[in-house]
Enzyme design. Structure first.
Site, PDB file in Angstrom:
ATOM      1  N   GLU A 111       0.860  -1.191   0.000  1.00  0.00           N
ATOM      2  CA  GLU A 111       0.000   0.000   0.000  1.00  0.00           C
ATOM      3  C   GLU A 111       0.891   1.233   0.000  1.00  0.00           C
ATOM      4  OE1 GLU A 111      -3.405   0.278   0.020  1.00  0.00           O
ATOM      5  OE2 GLU A 111      -2.750   2.353  -0.242  1.00  0.00           O
ATOM      6  N   PHE A 112       0.521   2.222  -0.792  1.00  0.00           N
ATOM      7  CA  PHE A 112       1.374   3.409  -0.890  1.00  0.00           C
ATOM      8  C   PHE A 112       0.694   4.660  -0.360  1.00  0.00           C
ATOM      9  CE2 PHE A 112       2.342   0.444  -4.351  1.00  0.00           C
ATOM     10  CZ  PHE A 112       3.671   0.171  -4.066  1.00  0.00           C
ATOM     11  N   LEU A 113      -0.383   4.484   0.415  1.00  0.00           N
ATOM     12  CA  LEU A 113      -1.142   5.681   0.798  1.00  0.00           C
ATOM     13  C   LEU A 113      -0.346   6.605   1.713  1.00  0.00           C
ATOM     14  CD1 LEU A 113      -2.385   5.615   3.947  1.00  0.00           C
ATOM     15  CD2 LEU A 113      -3.891   3.940   2.940  1.00  0.00           C
TER      16      LEU A 113
ATOM     17  N   ASN B 232       9.785   3.943  -0.690  1.00  0.00           N
ATOM     18  CA  ASN B 232       9.987   4.771   0.504  1.00  0.00           C
ATOM     19  C   ASN B 232      11.452   5.179   0.664  1.00  0.00           C
ATOM     20  OD1 ASN B 232       7.347   5.012   1.159  1.00  0.00           O
ATOM     21  ND2 ASN B 232       7.393   3.696   2.957  1.00  0.00           N
TER      22      ASN B 232
ATOM     23  N   ALA C  51      12.984  21.366   1.666  1.00  0.00           N
ATOM     24  CA  ALA C  51      14.004  21.250   2.714  1.00  0.00           C
ATOM     25  C   ALA C  51      13.432  21.705   4.044  1.00  0.00           C
ATOM     26  CB  ALA C  51      15.211  22.107   2.353  1.00  0.00           C
TER      27      ALA C  51
ATOM     28  N   CYS D  17       6.257   5.598   8.814  1.00  0.00           N
ATOM     29  CA  CYS D  17       6.725   4.787   7.676  1.00  0.00           C
ATOM     30  C   CYS D  17       8.179   5.033   7.287  1.00  0.00           C
ATOM     31  CB  CYS D  17       5.829   5.013   6.471  1.00  0.00           C
ATOM     32  SG  CYS D  17       4.175   4.359   6.725  1.00  0.00           S
TER      33      CYS D  17
ATOM     34  N   LYS E 171       3.520  15.726   9.962  1.00  0.00           N
ATOM     35  CA  LYS E 171       3.236  16.491   8.747  1.00  0.00           C
ATOM     36  C   LYS E 171       1.834  17.071   8.882  1.00  0.00           C
ATOM     37  CE  LYS E 171       1.297  13.102   5.593  1.00  0.00           C
ATOM     38  NZ  LYS E 171       1.495  12.439   4.313  1.00  0.00           N
TER      39      LYS E 171
ATOM     40  N   ARG F  91       4.097   9.968  15.533  1.00  0.00           N
ATOM     41  CA  ARG F  91       5.156   8.954  15.568  1.00  0.00           C
ATOM     42  C   ARG F  91       6.423   9.510  14.898  1.00  0.00           C
ATOM     43  NH1 ARG F  91       2.345   3.980  12.770  1.00  0.00           N
ATOM     44  NH2 ARG F  91       1.319   5.703  11.711  1.00  0.00           N
TER      45      ARG F  91
HETATM   46  C1  UDX Z   1       4.914   7.792   3.209  1.00  0.00           C
HETATM   47  C2  UDX Z   1       4.886   7.548   1.707  1.00  0.00           C
HETATM   48  O1  UDX Z   1       4.774   8.784   1.004  1.00  0.00           O
HETATM   49  C3  UDX Z   1       3.719   6.652   1.351  1.00  0.00           C
HETATM   50  O2  UDX Z   1       3.732   6.361  -0.024  1.00  0.00           O
HETATM   51  C4  UDX Z   1       3.839   5.374   2.154  1.00  0.00           C
HETATM   52  O3  UDX Z   1       2.730   4.537   1.897  1.00  0.00           O
HETATM   53  C5  UDX Z   1       3.909   5.671   3.637  1.00  0.00           C
HETATM   54  O4  UDX Z   1       4.985   6.570   3.901  1.00  0.00           O
HETATM   55  P1  UDX Z   1       3.538   9.373   4.879  1.00  0.00           P
HETATM   56  O5  UDX Z   1       4.341   8.769   5.984  1.00  0.00           O
HETATM   57  O6  UDX Z   1       2.071   9.532   5.046  1.00  0.00           O
HETATM   58  O7  UDX Z   1       3.734   8.509   3.550  1.00  0.00           O
HETATM   59  O8  UDX Z   1       4.154  10.813   4.620  1.00  0.00           O
HETATM   60  P2  UDX Z   1       4.882  11.614   3.441  1.00  0.00           P
HETATM   61  O9  UDX Z   1       3.932  12.514   2.810  1.00  0.00           O
HETATM   62  O10 UDX Z   1       5.653  10.698   2.574  1.00  0.00           O
HETATM   63  O11 UDX Z   1       5.875  12.501   4.318  1.00  0.00           O
HETATM   64  C6  UDX Z   1       6.869  11.877   5.124  1.00  0.00           C
HETATM   65  C7  UDX Z   1       7.689  12.891   5.866  1.00  0.00           C
HETATM   66  O12 UDX Z   1       8.546  13.578   4.971  1.00  0.00           O
HETATM   67  C8  UDX Z   1       6.897  13.975   6.600  1.00  0.00           C
HETATM   68  O13 UDX Z   1       7.464  14.154   7.891  1.00  0.00           O
HETATM   69  C9  UDX Z   1       7.094  15.203   5.739  1.00  0.00           C
HETATM   70  O14 UDX Z   1       7.032  16.381   6.502  1.00  0.00           O
HETATM   71  C10 UDX Z   1       8.490  14.969   5.202  1.00  0.00           C
HETATM   72  N1  UDX Z   1       8.761  15.632   3.917  1.00  0.00           N
HETATM   73  C11 UDX Z   1       8.043  15.311   2.814  1.00  0.00           C
HETATM   74  C12 UDX Z   1       9.769  16.581   3.847  1.00  0.00           C
HETATM   75  O15 UDX Z   1      10.446  16.876   4.837  1.00  0.00           O
HETATM   76  N2  UDX Z   1      10.026  17.175   2.636  1.00  0.00           N
HETATM   77  C13 UDX Z   1       9.330  16.875   1.520  1.00  0.00           C
HETATM   78  O16 UDX Z   1       9.633  17.455   0.467  1.00  0.00           O
HETATM   79  C14 UDX Z   1       8.300  15.918   1.603  1.00  0.00           C
END
Ligand code: UDX
Length: 434
Positions: free
Chosen positions: A149-151, A209, A253, A261, A324, A331
């Protein structure tokens, strides 16, 4: 019409169950947590995820979606989706597979002949093959498949109903046929279908990931260079992002990645590569992890550079606790980690977050929490912007200037309008903007 079960009702499972029900399937959600099941039965989501509660309530009301703690309720289901967590093991980089293993063991005696068990959890490569062997011993009439799953949290419903691809790992054509039937409405909407072996399916998830984590740490490494060389990482990211081979997404950045995840997945991937005798191949992920951890420290360094080494008694306003925006998940949240470290250094830390205050307080009860941005910032010696919720971009810096003790803002997410804050008389600092 197929009947489905979903084992594990966290972010992934609750969303998957509601989404599959909305496609017209009868779905039973199973979890060992009684209180979670009690809430879900009433159409309540035990965490914050935009759009999910409306969808869930509608599906529960329709009668198609039910929840239980009793595994025997899956007896007439054709597909069992395993959506339980695989957290980082205590004291190790590896993933804890207790819940995945327990789900298969619990399902096996109830799963009817010809049904399939489909893992959606993120697991170390080789887990599916091991579970397939285990399942053969427990119930040889049921096959195992993997369907990562990639959500993304915050977009869970959208990503489940309109994913950018469906990946399935199977060991027979009949398993693929059943999964195609389960996902028929999405395939009809031209979602790409990738059918492969179990190992590749497991790897697709951790590879994706790892790539995303690498992108973020890459731009944060560039931020470090910008800081010493006097460059501006936001302009740099914009400029390289125009190259379609690079792309502009995931080049924001700041204080780096957190959540349930990316951090644990890259660590588990490293641990697994070592077990497989290919440690060197993923050695770079160790650096990705350290760059990410360093970003949190650099933020604290910026605070000290501005208001002095000794933080004792300084009031620090922290905007954001979730890992985020549009999530209440704390977590491995960089924001909350920074807040806790500054608190440990003796500062009087006040944390605001639109949704994550409750989980944040459970994790770090000693910080001050407020639902009011005004109260958070009032009389503060510095304001730290750590999670880029939209409400923080709507703050009027001119109004807030008169309320703080010291008008210094440090943007840990490079998401505030620097000129606006500077024009309002604030000292503006940000990671990677020399
Ligand atoms: C991630 C993957 O994107 C998703 O496909 C997978 O299924 C689960 O893990 P998620 O953990 O919901 O999803 O968050 P994501 O939107 O990927 O952000 C991860 C972290 O990276 C956040 O803390 C976000 O703030 C940070 N981030 C993201 C950055 O610091 N810079 C960016 O440009 C993008």
């Amino acid at each position: 019409m197929l009947k489905l079960s979903v084992i594990g009702t966290g972010y992934l499972g609750a969303t998957h169950a509601a989404a599959m029900s909305s496609l017209g399937f009868e779905v039973v959600g199973v979890d060992v947590d009684e209180s979670k099941i009690a809430q879900l039965r009433q159409g309540k989501v035990p965490f914050y995820e935009p759009d999910l509660e409306d969808l869930l309530r509608a599906e529960v009301d329709s009668g198609r979606l039910t929840f239980t703690t009793d595994f025997s309720a899956v007896a007439d289901c054709d597909v069992h989706f395993v959506c339980v967590g695989t957290p980082q093991k205590k004291g190790s980089l590896a993933a804890d597979l207790t819940y995945v293993d327990a789900s298969v063991v619990a399902l096996a005696p109830h799963a009817k002949a010809g049904s399939i068990i489909v893992g959606k959890s993120t697991v170390p490569v080789g887990t599916a093959a091991r579970l397939a062997t285990l399942l053969k011993d427990l119930n040889r009439h049921v096959e195992l498949a993997w369907n990562p799953e990639f959500l993304r949290e915050g977009f869970a419903v959208e990503d489940t109903l309109r994913p950018n691809r469906l990946v399935v790992g199977v060991t027979s054509e009949s398993s693929e046929a059943i999964l195609k039937e389960a996902y028929a409405p999405l395939i009809a909407n031209n979602v790409p279908w990738i059918c492969t072996d179990l190992a590749t399916a497991e790897l697709v998830k951790v590879a994706a990931n790892s790539f995303l984590a690498t992108k973020i740490s890459f731009i944060n490494a560039m931020a470090e260079i910008c800081e010493v060389a006097g460059g501006d990482v936001t302009m740099l990211a914009k400029a390289i992002g125009y190259d379609p081979r690079i792309g502009s997404r995931f080049l924001q950045a700041g204080i780096g990645f957190g959540g349930g995840c990316l951090p644990k997945d890259i660590r588990a991937f490293m641990a697994r590569s070592e077990e497989l005798g290919a440690k060197q191949s993923l050695e770079f992920l160790r650096e990705i992890d350290s760059i990410n951890q360093r970003a949190r420290q650099r933020m604290i360094d910026l605070v000290r550079a501005d208001i002095g080494q000794d933080l004792k008694g300084k009031k620090i306003a922290v905007l954001g606790a979730a890992f985020k925006p549009d999530s209440d998940d704390v977590r491995d949240s960089p924001a909350l980690d920074i807040a806790a470290q500054i608190h440990a250094a003796g500062a009087d830390v006040w944390v605001h977050d639109p949704k994550a205050l409750h989980p944040a307080r459970s994790r770090f009860p000693d910080l001050n929490y407020t639902e009011n941005i005004d109260e958070c910032m009032r009389d503060s010696d510095a304001t730290l912007h750590l999670t880029e919720w939209k409400v923080y971009r709507e703050i009027d810096p001119a109004v807030m200037k008169s309320k703080v003790k010291n008008p210094t803002v440090i943007d840990g997410r490079n998401a505030l309008d620097r000129d606006l804050w500077i024009r309002a008389g604030w000292k503006f600092r940000a990671l990677g903007r020399g």
